[in-house]
Design a protein around this motif. Structure first.
Motif, PDB file in Angstrom:
ATOM      1  N   GLU A   1       0.841  -1.190   0.000  1.00 44.11           N
ATOM      2  CA  GLU A   1       0.000   0.000   0.000  1.00 44.11           C
ATOM      3  C   GLU A   1       0.876   1.240   0.000  1.00 44.11           C
ATOM      4  N   LEU A   2       0.240   2.378  -0.224  1.00 42.06           N
ATOM      5  CA  LEU A   2       0.962   3.645  -0.214  1.00 42.06           C
ATOM      6  C   LEU A   2       0.305   4.562   0.805  1.00 42.06           C
ATOM      7  N   MET A   3       1.093   5.040   1.770  1.00 36.08           N
ATOM      8  CA  MET A   3       0.608   6.022   2.730  1.00 36.08           C
ATOM      9  C   MET A   3       1.115   7.409   2.329  1.00 36.08           C
ATOM     10  N   GLU A   4       0.206   8.384   2.295  1.00 38.94           N
ATOM     11  CA  GLU A   4       0.585   9.757   1.988  1.00 38.94           C
ATOM     12  C   GLU A   4       0.252  10.638   3.189  1.00 38.94           C
ATOM     13  N   VAL A   5       1.174  11.523   3.534  1.00 40.03           N
ATOM     14  CA  VAL A   5       0.987  12.461   4.639  1.00 40.03           C
ATOM     15  C   VAL A   5       1.123  13.868   4.075  1.00 40.03           C
ATOM     16  N   LYS A   6       0.039  14.662   4.191  1.00 40.01           N
ATOM     17  CA  LYS A   6       0.036  16.022   3.643  1.00 40.01           C
ATOM     18  C   LYS A   6      -0.279  17.003   4.771  1.00 40.01           C
ATOM     19  N   PHE A   7       0.476  18.096   4.823  1.00 38.65           N
ATOM     20  CA  PHE A   7       0.236  19.083   5.862  1.00 38.65           C
ATOM     21  C   PHE A   7       0.691  20.457   5.395  1.00 38.65           C
ATOM     22  N   ASP A   8       0.208  21.492   6.084  1.00 37.90           N
ATOM     23  CA  ASP A   8       0.516  22.869   5.702  1.00 37.90           C
ATOM     24  C   ASP A   8       1.873  23.306   6.253  1.00 37.90           C
ATOM     25  N   SER A   9       1.876  24.042   7.329  1.00 38.60           N
ATOM     26  CA  SER A   9       3.122  24.636   7.826  1.00 38.60           C
ATOM     27  C   SER A   9       3.950  23.715   8.719  1.00 38.60           C
ATOM     28  N   PHE A  10       3.300  22.831   9.472  1.00 41.55           N
ATOM     29  CA  PHE A  10       4.071  21.970  10.362  1.00 41.55           C
ATOM     30  C   PHE A  10       3.338  20.657  10.595  1.00 41.55           C
ATOM     31  N   LEU A  11       4.113  19.651  11.035  1.00 39.39           N
ATOM     32  CA  LEU A  11       3.563  18.330  11.337  1.00 39.39           C
ATOM     33  C   LEU A  11       3.535  18.171  12.851  1.00 39.39           C
ATOM     34  N   PRO A  12       2.362  18.037  13.456  1.00 39.87           N
ATOM     35  CA  PRO A  12       2.272  17.902  14.921  1.00 39.87           C
ATOM     36  C   PRO A  12       3.085  16.715  15.430  1.00 39.87           C
ATOM     37  N   ASP A  13       3.626  16.839  16.643  1.00 43.51           N
ATOM     38  CA  ASP A  13       4.441  15.770  17.229  1.00 43.51           C
ATOM     39  C   ASP A  13       3.680  14.452  17.293  1.00 43.51           C
ATOM     40  N   GLU A  14       2.374  14.525  17.549  1.00 44.41           N
ATOM     41  CA  GLU A  14       1.566  13.320  17.672  1.00 44.41           C
ATOM     42  C   GLU A  14       1.578  12.505  16.381  1.00 44.41           C
ATOM     43  N   ILE A  15       1.506  13.193  15.250  1.00 43.81           N
ATOM     44  CA  ILE A  15       1.557  12.510  13.958  1.00 43.81           C
ATOM     45  C   ILE A  15       2.992  12.102  13.628  1.00 43.81           C
ATOM     46  N   TYR A  16       3.946  12.962  13.938  1.00 43.89           N
ATOM     47  CA  TYR A  16       5.358  12.648  13.675  1.00 43.89           C
ATOM     48  C   TYR A  16       5.761  11.352  14.376  1.00 43.89           C
ATOM     49  N   GLN A  17       5.357  11.169  15.615  1.00 43.51           N
ATOM     50  CA  GLN A  17       5.713   9.969  16.365  1.00 43.51           C
ATOM     51  C   GLN A  17       5.120   8.711  15.741  1.00 43.51           C
ATOM     52  N   ILE A  18       3.930   8.850  15.175  1.00 41.98           N
ATOM     53  CA  ILE A  18       3.284   7.713  14.528  1.00 41.98           C
ATOM     54  C   ILE A  18       4.105   7.213  13.340  1.00 41.98           C
TER      55      ILE A  18
END
Length: 235
Positions: free
Chosen positions: A192-209
């Motif tokens: 599968e392909l996971m895509e992560v899209k965000f504006d100015s910053f990536l919250p720590d909660e998502i970064y840790q995941i």
């Protein structure tokens, strides 16, 4: 003129095991997109365009940073909502602009014809029509896949995480609006392909995941891989 807002976009090819882990972790902190069905997914089908020199394909292959791609997109085989999109890439970030189009306009574009009823609000269609006239831009490939989308919004954070699977490449552009298309898979079974899209910053909660062993960001392009076999066959 409205200033373009570019977003960060990272892509991660996943094994089946990695996809199960990441999906479970994202599901615990983010919400499913409101447009999903009972199983939490929807199907996306896109018709991509390229010119007589395959410039879009070659720009992707050569890693050209400033580039644009045009596609018509529908969801779950429905023609109730047909959208023409232009996806631009600049300095590693992306911007997407779109124009709703009618069924008649879509059918003309599928045949490589420029619609005669373009409205002033359809700016993306104006741009594509210009390129169809001067660069002979025409439909090139169908890309179809199943998507599980999540949305994470908290304070100033605006993050979208999606899992794409069963990615198919279709060469018969005339079948774009058909219920089913003939196509070939472009990923190994179970991938599968996971895509992560965000504006100015990536919250720590998502970064840790995203800190999973063996997980690496990729320049993966569904469009590029779907056209790769097609283009090389013609050489």
């Amino acid at each position: 003129m409205e200033e373009k807002r570019y977003r960060h976009e990272y892509k991660y090819p996943l094994t089946h095991g990695q996809a199960l882990i990441e999906n479970a972790k994202i599901n615990a902190v983010a919400s499913r997109d409101s447009h999903t069905g009972a199983d939490g997914s929807y199907q996306i089908r896109s018709l991509y365009f390229d010119d007589y020199q395959n410039s879009c394909y070659m720009s992707n292959e050569n890693g050209v940073d400033e580039r644009e791609k045009f596609r018509i997109r529908i969801y779950n085989h429905s023609t109730e909502r047909i959208t023409l999109e232009c996806k631009e890439k600049y300095r590693g970030m992306t911007h997407k602009s779109s124009s709703p189009i009618t069924l008649s306009q879509c059918e003309k574009l599928m045949r490589g014809e420029i619609p005669s009823d373009i409205t002033k609000e359809q700016r993306v269609l104006h741009r594509l029509a210009y390129l169809m006239a001067v660069r002979l831009m025409r439909p090139a490939v169908i890309v179809e896949y199943e998507r599980i989308p999540y949305v994470y919004r908290m304070q100033d954070a605006n993050v979208r995480v999606t899992f794409d699977r069963k990615i198919l490449s279709g060469s018969d552009v005339r079948a774009f609006l058909d219920e089913r298309i003939a196509g070939r898979g472009i990923l190994p079974v179970g991938t599968e392909l996971m895509e992560v899209k965000f504006d100015s910053f990536l919250p720590d909660e998502i970064y840790q995941i995203l800190q999973l062993e063996g997980l690496k960001a990729s320049t993966f392009s569904k469009y590029y891989l779907c056209r790769k076999f097609q283009v090389r066959q013609k050489r």
